[in-house]
Design a protein around this motif. Structure first.
Motif, PDB file in Angstrom:
ATOM      1  N   MET A   1      24.468 -14.289  -2.598  1.00  0.00           N
ATOM      2  CA  MET A   1      24.164 -14.469  -1.090  1.00  0.00           C
ATOM      3  C   MET A   1      24.510 -15.639  -0.442  1.00  0.00           C
ATOM      4  N   SER A   2      25.334 -15.593   0.463  1.00  0.00           N
ATOM      5  CA  SER A   2      25.711 -17.180   1.196  1.00  0.00           C
ATOM      6  C   SER A   2      24.792 -17.650   2.334  1.00  0.00           C
ATOM      7  N   PHE A   3      24.880 -16.438   3.209  1.00  0.00           N
ATOM      8  CA  PHE A   3      23.666 -16.564   4.303  1.00  0.00           C
ATOM      9  C   PHE A   3      23.543 -15.266   4.721  1.00  0.00           C
ATOM     10  N   THR A   4      22.271 -14.997   5.295  1.00  0.00           N
ATOM     11  CA  THR A   4      22.099 -13.899   6.090  1.00  0.00           C
ATOM     12  C   THR A   4      21.347 -14.098   7.589  1.00  0.00           C
ATOM     13  N   GLY A   5      21.335 -12.940   8.184  1.00  0.00           N
ATOM     14  CA  GLY A   5      20.650 -13.316   9.516  1.00  0.00           C
ATOM     15  C   GLY A   5      20.388 -11.805  10.289  1.00  0.00           C
ATOM     16  N   ASP A   6      20.235 -11.899  11.518  1.00  0.00           N
ATOM     17  CA  ASP A   6      19.665 -10.601  12.439  1.00  0.00           C
ATOM     18  C   ASP A   6      20.566 -10.606  13.473  1.00  0.00           C
ATOM     19  N   LEU A   7      21.049  -9.555  13.657  1.00  0.00           N
ATOM     20  CA  LEU A   7      22.164  -9.316  14.814  1.00  0.00           C
ATOM     21  C   LEU A   7      21.418  -9.620  16.356  1.00  0.00           C
ATOM     22  N   GLU A   8      20.230  -9.210  16.091  1.00  0.00           N
ATOM     23  CA  GLU A   8      19.288  -9.270  17.410  1.00  0.00           C
ATOM     24  C   GLU A   8      19.371 -10.802  18.143  1.00  0.00           C
ATOM     25  N   THR A  27      32.543 -10.881   1.237  1.00  0.00           N
ATOM     26  CA  THR A  27      32.217  -9.924   1.963  1.00  0.00           C
ATOM     27  C   THR A  27      31.130  -9.738   2.987  1.00  0.00           C
ATOM     28  N   LEU A  28      31.593  -9.602   4.050  1.00  0.00           N
ATOM     29  CA  LEU A  28      30.412  -9.687   5.181  1.00  0.00           C
ATOM     30  C   LEU A  28      29.885  -8.278   5.479  1.00  0.00           C
ATOM     31  N   VAL A  29      28.819  -7.786   5.031  1.00  0.00           N
ATOM     32  CA  VAL A  29      28.215  -6.628   4.962  1.00  0.00           C
ATOM     33  C   VAL A  29      27.419  -6.705   6.535  1.00  0.00           C
ATOM     34  N   VAL A  30      27.708  -5.638   7.314  1.00  0.00           N
ATOM     35  CA  VAL A  30      26.823  -5.659   8.544  1.00  0.00           C
ATOM     36  C   VAL A  30      26.146  -4.095   8.435  1.00  0.00           C
ATOM     37  N   GLN A  31      24.903  -4.129   8.633  1.00  0.00           N
ATOM     38  CA  GLN A  31      24.239  -2.889   8.571  1.00  0.00           C
ATOM     39  C   GLN A  31      23.460  -2.670  10.045  1.00  0.00           C
ATOM     40  N   GLY A  32      23.489  -1.784  10.382  1.00  0.00           N
ATOM     41  CA  GLY A  32      22.694  -1.058  11.536  1.00  0.00           C
ATOM     42  C   GLY A  32      22.467   0.259  11.601  1.00  0.00           C
ATOM     43  N   ARG A  33      21.676   0.975  12.574  1.00  0.00           N
ATOM     44  CA  ARG A  33      21.459   2.148  12.541  1.00  0.00           C
ATOM     45  C   ARG A  33      22.606   3.219  12.303  1.00  0.00           C
ATOM     46  N   THR A 129      24.991  -9.944   5.929  1.00  0.00           N
ATOM     47  CA  THR A 129      24.876 -10.806   5.008  1.00  0.00           C
ATOM     48  C   THR A 129      26.134 -10.909   4.291  1.00  0.00           C
ATOM     49  N   LEU A 130      26.439 -12.057   3.839  1.00  0.00           N
ATOM     50  CA  LEU A 130      27.793 -12.588   3.400  1.00  0.00           C
ATOM     51  C   LEU A 130      27.717 -12.843   1.981  1.00  0.00           C
ATOM     52  N   ASP A 131      28.309 -11.834   1.288  1.00  0.00           N
ATOM     53  CA  ASP A 131      28.395 -11.903  -0.324  1.00  0.00           C
ATOM     54  C   ASP A 131      29.629 -12.717  -0.611  1.00  0.00           C
ATOM     55  N   VAL A 132      29.618 -13.718  -1.203  1.00  0.00           N
ATOM     56  CA  VAL A 132      30.519 -14.631  -1.423  1.00  0.00           C
ATOM     57  C   VAL A 132      31.086 -14.325  -2.854  1.00  0.00           C
ATOM     58  N   GLU A 133      30.219 -13.817  -3.672  1.00  0.00           N
ATOM     59  CA  GLU A 133      30.559 -13.232  -5.060  1.00  0.00           C
ATOM     60  C   GLU A 133      31.389 -12.183  -5.052  1.00  0.00           C
ATOM     61  N   ASN A 134      31.451 -11.441  -4.081  1.00  0.00           N
ATOM     62  CA  ASN A 134      31.799  -9.984  -4.075  1.00  0.00           C
ATOM     63  C   ASN A 134      32.926  -9.822  -2.871  1.00  0.00           C
ATOM     64  N   SER A 135      34.239  -9.954  -3.238  1.00  0.00           N
ATOM     65  CA  SER A 135      35.267  -9.683  -2.042  1.00  0.00           C
ATOM     66  C   SER A 135      36.057  -8.559  -2.597  1.00  0.00           C
ATOM     67  N   VAL A 136      35.723  -7.183  -2.229  1.00  0.00           N
ATOM     68  CA  VAL A 136      36.164  -6.061  -2.534  1.00  0.00           C
ATOM     69  C   VAL A 136      37.301  -5.798  -1.594  1.00  0.00           C
TER      70      VAL A 136
END
Length: 582
Positions: A1-8, A27-33, A129-136
Motif C-alpha cells: 500500500m502506498s496510499f488509499t482513499g475514497d472517491l466520494e 498499480t492504481l486499483v479503482v473499485q466501484g459498484r 488504492t495505489l499498490d507500489v509493489e505490484n505493477s502488472v
C-alpha cells in the motif's frame, strides 16, 4: 500500500493528477459498484490499463478505429486460441503477421487507456488504492518496450483533458447514464424535473472552456452523490491477528452508523493518516467517512505535501496524524517519527499534528508534545493488549473522529471570535488609518505577511505591514513607502479596476518585479489582494501571503465581509465630516 482513499471525497481526476505530480509508479486499483479497473503508472505516466468491462479489449479498439475488420479480428482470435503454449499477445501476433502497423497499434493502446479513464471518472463512489509493489503491465502493453524499444508514456494531463471531453460528449449524447440516475430509474418521458435540463453538460456546470477544466474538474465530478454500496475490500492483516477478531472489527466498522452532518459553523477537516498498518488504516477510514471526515492514508513520506495541498485546495483543514512506532519498519521507528514530526512542524506550522502513542511509552508521548503536536492519543495494538484489544480498538475508533470534529469547530470558534472583535472595533472608528489597520490586523491572523497598499492616482503606495519589516510579534511597521505602478496590465490593476478580491496562485510579472523585489519572495505564490472600497471606489488593498511557510486554509469570505463593513464605516465617517464642514 502506498496510499488509499475514497472517491466520494477525492475524484479520480484528482488522484491521477496527484500520482503524476509525485511521479508515482505502481498499480492504481479503482473499485466501484460496477467492478474493478486498473491503471498502471511509471514515474507518474500511464503505461497500461485494464477496463472494468472485459468486452472492451484491444481487438475491439482496432476494429473501431478501422485498423481491422470484424472477420480479420475473428480469424486472429482463432489463431491465438489454437496456438497453445506458443500463444502470443494479440498485438504482437498482428504486428508480426503484418496485419497491423506498429504506429496504428500504439494509438489503439493509447485509446484503450483513455476509454478506461472515461469509464472511471464517472464513478461517484468507490475506493482507490495505489499498490507500489505490484505493477502488472498487460502483455499487449509490454510488447512495445520489450520488442520494439518504444515506451508507452501517456502525458497524464493531456489524457485527462481528452477523457473529460469524451465523457462530457457521451453524457450529452445519452451514451453514458450517470450512476445516480441509474439508481433512481428513468424519469417519465417528457416529464423532466422542474427547472432542470434533460442532459447536464459541461457548459451547464461552468466547464465549457476546456482550458480551465483542470481547476474546475473536481467540482464537476462531485456534484452528484451516489449512495449505492460497494463490495467491502478486506485489507491485508498481520499474521498474529486471529481471523475471528479481524472479522469482528470489520463487522464493527461496516455497521458504524452515519453521523449527522457537521454544523455549518465548523471548518471541514480532513485526516492525513501516516501509517504502515493497512488494516488499522482501513478501519479508521471507514468510521471517519461515516462521521463526514475525509481520510487519506499513506505510508510514503513524499505523499504528505501533495495531499495537504489537495486538501487545502478543497477548502478542507488537514490534520496530520502519525501512527504509533513500528519496530518492524525503520521508516516508522520512534526516532524516525520524531524527525518526521519536527520536519512537518517546520514545513506546515499552521496545521494540526496529532500523534498516536503506545500508552506505556511516556517518553515518546512527551517528546511528541515538545515537537509541537496538538495532542497525543493512546492507540491499542494487539501485541500489547491481548484479549482487551477488540474492546479498546472500538473505543478508539469512536473517540478519534469525535476529537477531529471538535478540532474543526474549535478552529471556527477562534476565527469567528477574532472576526467579531474586529467587527465591533470598526463601529467606533472614524479615521481611515485605524480602519485599514483593523482589517490588516485581522488578515494577519490568517496570513504570515500582510501589507496595506494605498491607491494614489495610477500607483499603489506601500503603507504599514505585519511580518515583513518586523517580526509579527513586534507589531506593525512604519510605512514602507515603495510604489507600484498601475499603468501596465497586472493583477493589481485588475483588482483595483474591478473591485473584486483575489486569492490564489499567481505568476504576475508586476507582482514579482515590484512587490517581491521589495519585501522578499514567499515560498509559494499563493497570495491575497483584498480591496477596501468607499462609494464603489477602491481606496486601498490589503495584501497577504504565507511568507516562508506552506499554504494554509483561509476563510477568505470573512475577510470580504470585514472589508465591506470597513468600507461602510469609512463612508459614514466621510458623510459626517461633510456635514460638520457645512
Amino acid at each position: 500500500m502506498s496510499f488509499t482513499g475514497d472517491l466520494e471525497h477525492l475524484s479520480i481526476v484528482d488522484v491521477i493528477q496527484l500520482l503524476h505530480a509525485t511521479r508515482k509508479s505502481g498499480t492504481l486499483v479503482v473499485q466501484g459498484r460496477k467492478g474493478e479497473s486498473q491503471l498502471v503508472f511509471q514515474d507518474g505516466y500511464i503505461v497500461s490499463a485494464n477496463h472494468v468491462d472485459n468486452s472492451i479489449r484491444i481487438g475491439n479498439i482496432l476494429v473501431d478505429h478501422g485498423v481491422l475488420s470484424d472477420d480479420q479480428l475473428h480469424l486472429a482470435l482463432l489463431d491465438q486460441n489454437i496456438a497453445g503454449s506458443n500463444r502470443k499477445p494479440l498485438i504482437a501476433m498482428l504486428i508480426e503477421q503484418g496485419q497491423v502497423k506498429p504506429d496504428e497499434a500504439y494509438k489503439c493502446l493509447q485509446s484503450l487507456i483513455e476509454l478506461t479513464i472515461v469509464e472511471i471518472i464517472g464513478w461517484r463512489r468507490g475506493t482507490f488504492t495505489l499498490d507500489v509493489e505490484n505493477s502488472v503491465i498487460s502483455d499487449e502493453y509490454r510488447y512495445f518496450p520489450e520488442k520494439l524499444n518504444k515506451e508507452i508514456y501517456l502525458h497524464t494531463e493531456n489524457v485527462l483533458m481528452d477523457a473529460v471531453r469524451i465523457y462530457d460528449e457521451r453524457v450529452r449524447d445519452g451514451m453514458i447514464v450517470d450512476e445516480l440516475d441509474a439508481d433512481e430509474g428513468p424519469s417519465p418521458a417528457g416529464d423532466p424535473l422542474p427547472g432542470m435540463p434533460s442532459v447536464i453538460s459541461a457548459d451547464d456546470l461552468g466547464l465549457g472552456d476546456m482550458d480551465v477544466v483542470a481547476q474546475n474538474v473536481t467540482q464537476y465530478f462531485t456534484i452528484l452523490e451516489d449512495h449505492t454500496p460497494i463490495p467491502r475490500r478486506v485489507p491485508v492483516v498481520s499474521d498474529n491477528m486471529p481471523p475471528e477478531m479481524q472479522e469482528a472489527l470489520l463487522n464493527f466498522v461496516d455497521a458504524y452508523p452515519a453521523a449527522a452532518p457537521l454544523a455549518a459553523t465548523c471548518v471541514p477537516v480532513s485526516v492525513v493518516f501516516i501509517s504502515p498498518d493497512e488494516f488499522f488504516a482501513h478501519c479508521l477510514t471507514v468510521v471517519c467517512k461515516q462521521e463526514g471526515i475525509f481520510v487519506f492514508t499513506t505510508n510514503e513520506v513524499a505523499d504528505i505535501g501533495p495531499i495537504v495541498q489537495q486538501s487545502l485546495a478543497r477548502k478542507s483543514l488537514p490534520i496530520l496524524v502519525f501512527d504509533v512506532p513500528f519496530a518492524s519498519d525503520h521508516r516508522f521507528s520512534g526516532e524516525a517519527l520524531t524527525q518526521l514530526r519536527q520536519q512537518k512542524r517546520n514545513q506546515f506550522p499552521h496545521l494540526c499534528l496529532l500523534q498516536l502513542v503506545p500508552p506505556c511509552d511516556v517518553g515518546f508521548a512527551l517528546q511528541a508534545l515538545r515537537d509541537g503536536v496538538r495532542a497525543v492519543m493512546p492507540r491499542p495494538r494487539l501485541e500489547e493488549w491481548g484479549d482487551a484489544f477488540f474492546d479498546d480498538a472500538r473505543r478508539f475508533l469512536q473517540a478519534f473522529p469525535a476529537y477531529v470534529k471538535s478540532y474543526g469547530c474549535d478552529q471556527t470558534s477562534y476565527v469567528v471570535r477574532s472576526f467579531r472583535s474586529s467587527s465591533l472595533s470598526l463601529r467606533s472608528m472614524k479615521e481611515p488609518a485605524e480602519v485599514a489597520a483593523t482589517v490588516l490586523q485581522f488578515a494577519s491572523g490568517l496570513f504570515n505577511r500582510t501589507l496595506t497598499l494605498i491607491v494614489r492616482g495610477q500607483e499603489l503606495v506601500a503603507e504599514r505591514s505585519l511580518g515583513i519589516q518586523l517580526p509579527r510579534e513586534e507589531g506593525m511597521s512604519l510605512p514602507l513607502g515603495f510604489k507600484i505602478s498601475l499603468d501596465a496590465p497586472s493583477l493589481f490593476q485588475t483588482v483595483v479596476e474591478k473591485g473584486l478580491p483575489f486569492f490564489g496562485d499567481t505568476d504576475d510579472a508586476v507582482m514579482q518585479q515590484s512587490l517581491f523585489s521589495a519585501i522578499g519572495e514567499p515560498a509559494n505564490h499563493t497570495v491575497m489582494l483584498l480591496p477596501l472600497k468607499v462609494n464603489g471606489k477602491v481606496i486601498s488593498l490589503v495584501y497577504g501571503d504565507f511568507g516562508p511557510m506552506e499554504t494554509a486554509a483561509v476563510q477568505i469570505e470573512l475577510l470580504e465581509v470585514l472589508a465591506s463593513e470597513a468600507g461602510l464605516v469609512l463612508e459614514n465617517a466621510f458623510y459626517r465630516k461633510k456635514l460638520e464642514r457645512s
